[in-house]
Design a protein around this motif. Structure first.
Motif, PDB file in Angstrom:
ATOM      1  N   MET A  78     -11.914   4.603  23.032  1.00  0.00           N
ATOM      2  CA  MET A  78     -11.473   4.895  21.727  1.00  0.00           C
ATOM      3  C   MET A  78     -10.606   6.339  21.937  1.00  0.00           C
ATOM      4  N   ASN A  79     -11.055   6.948  23.124  1.00  0.00           N
ATOM      5  CA  ASN A  79     -10.327   8.357  23.237  1.00  0.00           C
ATOM      6  C   ASN A  79      -8.760   7.879  23.514  1.00  0.00           C
ATOM      7  N   ASP A  80      -8.336   6.811  24.063  1.00  0.00           N
ATOM      8  CA  ASP A  80      -7.082   6.658  24.347  1.00  0.00           C
ATOM      9  C   ASP A  80      -6.354   5.767  23.206  1.00  0.00           C
ATOM     10  N   ASN A  81      -7.265   5.480  22.148  1.00  0.00           N
ATOM     11  CA  ASN A  81      -6.568   4.923  20.910  1.00  0.00           C
ATOM     12  C   ASN A  81      -6.054   5.613  20.161  1.00  0.00           C
ATOM     13  N   TYR A  82      -4.839   5.469  19.544  1.00  0.00           N
ATOM     14  CA  TYR A  82      -4.267   6.399  18.385  1.00  0.00           C
ATOM     15  C   TYR A  82      -3.925   5.432  17.206  1.00  0.00           C
ATOM     16  N   TYR A  83      -3.850   6.021  16.033  1.00  0.00           N
ATOM     17  CA  TYR A  83      -3.584   5.170  15.020  1.00  0.00           C
ATOM     18  C   TYR A  83      -2.608   5.703  14.035  1.00  0.00           C
ATOM     19  N   ILE A  84      -1.620   4.939  13.444  1.00  0.00           N
ATOM     20  CA  ILE A  84      -0.800   5.408  12.428  1.00  0.00           C
ATOM     21  C   ILE A  84      -1.372   5.116  11.148  1.00  0.00           C
ATOM     22  N   LYS A 130      -3.032   3.780  23.711  1.00  0.00           N
ATOM     23  CA  LYS A 130      -2.971   2.523  22.735  1.00  0.00           C
ATOM     24  C   LYS A 130      -2.574   2.964  21.367  1.00  0.00           C
ATOM     25  N   LEU A 131      -1.614   2.404  20.728  1.00  0.00           N
ATOM     26  CA  LEU A 131      -1.222   2.865  19.493  1.00  0.00           C
ATOM     27  C   LEU A 131      -1.736   1.660  18.326  1.00  0.00           C
ATOM     28  N   ILE A 132      -2.531   1.873  17.639  1.00  0.00           N
ATOM     29  CA  ILE A 132      -3.006   0.544  16.635  1.00  0.00           C
ATOM     30  C   ILE A 132      -2.290   1.012  15.322  1.00  0.00           C
ATOM     31  N   ILE A 133      -1.544  -0.070  15.015  1.00  0.00           N
ATOM     32  CA  ILE A 133      -0.957  -0.128  13.704  1.00  0.00           C
ATOM     33  C   ILE A 133      -1.459  -1.185  12.818  1.00  0.00           C
ATOM     34  N   PHE A 134      -1.650  -0.880  11.704  1.00  0.00           N
ATOM     35  CA  PHE A 134      -1.902  -2.012  10.582  1.00  0.00           C
ATOM     36  C   PHE A 134      -0.615  -2.238  10.032  1.00  0.00           C
ATOM     37  N   PRO A 135       0.052  -3.351  10.177  1.00  0.00           N
ATOM     38  CA  PRO A 135       1.266  -3.592   9.901  1.00  0.00           C
ATOM     39  C   PRO A 135       1.660  -3.583   8.479  1.00  0.00           C
TER      40      PRO A 135
END
Length: 154
Positions: free
Chosen positions: A15-21, A66-71
């Motif tokens: 989770m610490n390596d996950n980024y969200y837009i 990691k970049l997590i994007i909800f498209p």
């Protein structure tokens, strides 16, 4: 809420390596501003600073995060899949990084758009086969991702 649901499948280190837009519009309250400022969240204002958003997102990916994007850019209003924004495909193509699509099953039933609070429901995250950007256009990446998600969503 989708980000919280996705985070349930990751360890604390992951989770610490996950980024969200996320859309800045959804982060106006004090609580949401706090989450944005203390989480790995890159806020997007669709009407301005898209270049800055893309640069911040690229920096995350270049640092092997990691970049997590909800498209779709927002929660579904009716439980159906809607138009995908191209941001994720542009980043994948420009930086030559794979796309790891996933499906949140049960999220709409747990938290329909017209409700203020979620209800208890089974929500699962299903990760799909990764998509490589090799020799594909941005439009092809968007369509392949959307198609794979749709096949596994219903």
């Amino acid at each position: 809420m989708d980000g919280f649901m996705v985070n349930n499948v990751f360890t604390t280190k992951e989770m610490n390596d996950n980024y969200y837009i996320a859309t800045a519009l959804h982060f106006k309250s004090k609580t949401m501003k706090y989450l944005a400022n203390h989480g790995n969240i890159i806020l997007v204002d669709a009407n301005r600073n898209l270049k800055n958003t893309l640069q911040a997102a690229a920096k995350v990916l270049k640092n092997n995060k990691k970049l997590i994007i909800f498209p779709e850019g927002a929660r579904t209003r009716d439980g159906q899949i809607h138009e995908f924004k191209k941001t994720f495909a542009i980043l994948a193509k420009d930086l030559n990084v794979p796309i790891y699509p996933f499906v949140l099953k049960g999220a709409y039933e747990a938290f329909p758009y017209n409700k203020k609070f979620p209800k208890r429901n089974n929500v699962s995250v299903q990760f799909l086969e990764r998509i490589e950007p090799n020799n594909k256009t941005v439009e092809e990446l968007v369509e392949e991702t959307k198609s794979n998600i749709a096949k596994n969503y219903y």
